[in-house]
Enzyme design. Sequence first.
Site, PDB file in Angstrom:
ATOM      1  N   LYS A  39       0.839  -1.203   0.000  1.00  0.00           N
ATOM      2  CA  LYS A  39       0.000   0.000   0.000  1.00  0.00           C
ATOM      3  C   LYS A  39       0.874   1.253   0.000  1.00  0.00           C
ATOM      4  O   LYS A  39       0.657   2.182  -0.789  1.00  0.00           O
ATOM      5  CB  LYS A  39      -0.892   0.006   1.249  1.00  0.00           C
ATOM      6  CG  LYS A  39      -1.579   1.340   1.524  1.00  0.00           C
ATOM      7  CD  LYS A  39      -2.394   1.284   2.805  1.00  0.00           C
ATOM      8  CE  LYS A  39      -1.761   2.022   3.942  1.00  0.00           C
ATOM      9  NZ  LYS A  39      -2.006   3.476   3.926  1.00  0.00           N
ATOM     10  N   ASN A  40       1.862   1.293   0.898  1.00  0.00           N
ATOM     11  CA  ASN A  40       2.651   2.513   1.088  1.00  0.00           C
ATOM     12  C   ASN A  40       3.620   2.779  -0.057  1.00  0.00           C
ATOM     13  O   ASN A  40       4.218   3.852  -0.128  1.00  0.00           O
ATOM     14  CB  ASN A  40       3.406   2.464   2.420  1.00  0.00           C
ATOM     15  CG  ASN A  40       2.460   2.593   3.605  1.00  0.00           C
ATOM     16  OD1 ASN A  40       1.376   3.169   3.476  1.00  0.00           O
ATOM     17  ND2 ASN A  40       2.836   2.036   4.740  1.00  0.00           N
ATOM     18  N   ARG A  68      -4.357  10.730   4.123  1.00  0.00           N
ATOM     19  CA  ARG A  68      -3.241  11.660   4.270  1.00  0.00           C
ATOM     20  C   ARG A  68      -2.229  11.556   3.134  1.00  0.00           C
ATOM     21  O   ARG A  68      -1.574  12.527   2.783  1.00  0.00           O
ATOM     22  CB  ARG A  68      -2.510  11.400   5.594  1.00  0.00           C
ATOM     23  CG  ARG A  68      -3.258  11.882   6.811  1.00  0.00           C
ATOM     24  CD  ARG A  68      -2.505  11.469   8.068  1.00  0.00           C
ATOM     25  NE  ARG A  68      -3.210  11.876   9.271  1.00  0.00           N
ATOM     26  CZ  ARG A  68      -3.012  13.025   9.889  1.00  0.00           C
ATOM     27  NH1 ARG A  68      -2.161  13.894   9.408  1.00  0.00           N
ATOM     28  NH2 ARG A  68      -3.683  13.312  10.987  1.00  0.00           N
ATOM     29  N   CYS A 104      -6.130   8.496   8.671  1.00  0.00           N
ATOM     30  CA  CYS A 104      -6.157   7.947  10.029  1.00  0.00           C
ATOM     31  C   CYS A 104      -5.783   9.012  11.052  1.00  0.00           C
ATOM     32  O   CYS A 104      -4.809   9.739  10.884  1.00  0.00           O
ATOM     33  CB  CYS A 104      -5.162   6.793  10.155  1.00  0.00           C
ATOM     34  SG  CYS A 104      -5.798   5.218   9.617  1.00  0.00           S
ATOM     35  N   ARG A 110       1.456  14.423  12.312  1.00  0.00           N
ATOM     36  CA  ARG A 110       2.184  14.256  11.043  1.00  0.00           C
ATOM     37  C   ARG A 110       2.316  15.583  10.307  1.00  0.00           C
ATOM     38  O   ARG A 110       1.795  15.769   9.222  1.00  0.00           O
ATOM     39  CB  ARG A 110       1.448  13.253  10.136  1.00  0.00           C
ATOM     40  CG  ARG A 110       1.496  11.848  10.653  1.00  0.00           C
ATOM     41  CD  ARG A 110       1.394  10.859   9.513  1.00  0.00           C
ATOM     42  NE  ARG A 110       0.232  10.026   9.655  1.00  0.00           N
ATOM     43  CZ  ARG A 110       0.003   8.936   8.941  1.00  0.00           C
ATOM     44  NH1 ARG A 110       0.850   8.549   8.048  1.00  0.00           N
ATOM     45  NH2 ARG A 110      -1.070   8.214   9.123  1.00  0.00           N
ATOM     46  N   ILE A 131       3.158  18.739   8.138  1.00  0.00           N
ATOM     47  CA  ILE A 131       3.615  18.773   6.747  1.00  0.00           C
ATOM     48  C   ILE A 131       4.611  19.912   6.517  1.00  0.00           C
ATOM     49  O   ILE A 131       4.940  20.229   5.389  1.00  0.00           O
ATOM     50  CB  ILE A 131       2.414  18.892   5.785  1.00  0.00           C
ATOM     51  CG1 ILE A 131       1.550  20.082   6.169  1.00  0.00           C
ATOM     52  CG2 ILE A 131       1.611  17.613   5.764  1.00  0.00           C
ATOM     53  CD1 ILE A 131       0.492  20.388   5.165  1.00  0.00           C
ATOM     54  N   ASP A 132       5.108  20.480   7.620  1.00  0.00           N
ATOM     55  CA  ASP A 132       6.075  21.582   7.502  1.00  0.00           C
ATOM     56  C   ASP A 132       7.289  21.197   6.663  1.00  0.00           C
ATOM     57  O   ASP A 132       7.814  22.003   5.903  1.00  0.00           O
ATOM     58  CB  ASP A 132       6.597  22.020   8.894  1.00  0.00           C
ATOM     59  CG  ASP A 132       5.482  22.430   9.828  1.00  0.00           C
ATOM     60  OD1 ASP A 132       4.322  22.355   9.386  1.00  0.00           O
ATOM     61  OD2 ASP A 132       5.761  22.814  10.963  1.00  0.00           O
ATOM     62  N   ASP A 158       3.756   0.650  12.084  1.00  0.00           N
ATOM     63  CA  ASP A 158       2.578   0.012  11.502  1.00  0.00           C
ATOM     64  C   ASP A 158       2.367  -1.422  11.977  1.00  0.00           C
ATOM     65  O   ASP A 158       1.355  -2.039  11.647  1.00  0.00           O
ATOM     66  CB  ASP A 158       2.654   0.039   9.973  1.00  0.00           C
ATOM     67  CG  ASP A 158       2.236   1.389   9.395  1.00  0.00           C
ATOM     68  OD1 ASP A 158       1.794   2.251  10.162  1.00  0.00           O
ATOM     69  OD2 ASP A 158       2.353   1.565   8.169  1.00  0.00           O
ATOM     70  N   ARG A 176      -8.845  -0.227   4.021  1.00  0.00           N
ATOM     71  CA  ARG A 176      -7.957   0.781   3.437  1.00  0.00           C
ATOM     72  C   ARG A 176      -6.589   0.182   3.115  1.00  0.00           C
ATOM     73  O   ARG A 176      -5.888   0.691   2.235  1.00  0.00           O
ATOM     74  CB  ARG A 176      -7.765   1.955   4.407  1.00  0.00           C
ATOM     75  CG  ARG A 176      -8.966   2.884   4.507  1.00  0.00           C
ATOM     76  CD  ARG A 176      -8.628   4.105   5.365  1.00  0.00           C
ATOM     77  NE  ARG A 176      -7.358   4.666   4.928  1.00  0.00           N
ATOM     78  CZ  ARG A 176      -6.392   5.080   5.748  1.00  0.00           C
ATOM     79  NH1 ARG A 176      -6.545   5.013   7.053  1.00  0.00           N
ATOM     80  NH2 ARG A 176      -5.273   5.576   5.269  1.00  0.00           N
TER      81      ARG A 176
END
Length: 419
Positions: free
Chosen positions: A23-24, A94, A118, A123, A125-126, A306, A398
């Site tokens: 998935k990732n 995300r 999720c 997390r 995003i900077d 995970d 998902r």
Amino acid sequence: MSSKFIVRGGNRLGGKVKVGGAKNSALKLMAAALLTEETTVLTNAPLITDVRTMAAVLERLGASVRYSEPDVVEIKPSYPLYAEAPYELVSQMRASIIVLGPLLARLGRARVAMPGGCNIGSRKIDMHIRGLEVLGARIEVGHGFIEAYSEKLVANKIVLDYPSVGATENLLMAATLAEGVTVIENAAREPEVADLAKFLNKMGAKIEGAGSSTIQIEGVNKLHGVEYMVMPDRIEAGTFLVAGAITGGDVIIEDTIPGHLELVINKLRSIGSIVEVYKTEIRIIGSDSIHAVDIATLPYPGFPTDLQTQFMALLAIAGGTSIITENIFENRFMFVGELNRMGSDVRTEGRHAVIRGVPSLSGAPVKAPDLRGGAALAVAGLAAEGVTEVSDIHHIDRGYQNFEHKLRMLGADIERVGE
């Protein structure tokens, strides 16, 4: 009525199970397909909700996405592409933020809604934003959107505060079409980052060092379409290893890369399981007595966040006390309350969970709070006495394809009801 899993515990799992595409990795490869006008074909793509969501994002951007076979996705980002990824899709996942880099590199502009998905941590995003600014982009954040502009991205040295997978991948993709040589320091080392770089190189990019903490990208003028096979999902493999261990079973995981799970395999051996490693297979033989171990999640090659919840379910029936320290996502312990409903003795304080092993778990109605927590509750149900009902399993869908079917093939008593 939304669907749920009914799990009747007590069966030892046995047999073989094939792991699907990661998935990732698949989500990032789909986003990277935006970097060319030509058709990209991804094989071994998992048919899961997140992949369908990413397909919908790409279609809204003007690409055509087609499933030619169950695990083959064809993407053609023909011209003109649109620069805006809408909130109603990005809020579902995300990983949608990952289209920011490719859109900016290809179109010189991007407007992407702030990400959702999720609820397991902020997390921030900077790092994505700061890194793109270092490459010469102008970025404005407001009203729930990130807007980025650049006439031409120019290579530079980027030092990440933290080895963020998403930021590394976004910047890697943007830098492929930037002018000059970009260096990313303190880059994420995850296998999925290396898979993305391998894919981009096949498209004509010039990337060296992916999989290490320093990645060098020499910008090119153009990328072309390719056919590429998505790497196996190490998290799915790890989940089925835990399912074998928690039931005292004998399970062979096929089509996997054991080297991606070295630390996980070491921990499974520490709790008393026998683990045999082959070229593309891992066999686990569970023990009737599970030993307590301590685990701390860290960026790769550390223990994967995970797989933390699945291991907590396993350690819930270990002899002795285990401590899990979650160093990646602050809300990863959301599923503890549900696991305790099944009779576990888990206490959390900040980033630490203290798990006092109990002789057995009891079936109970529980809710999946997120993707991995949901999978962990289903796995806990395999070892529990009685019946466990896991609701909100759209979270599990998902990230796992045919989850209950694969478990049934191994002898689990699990069914989906209320679809």
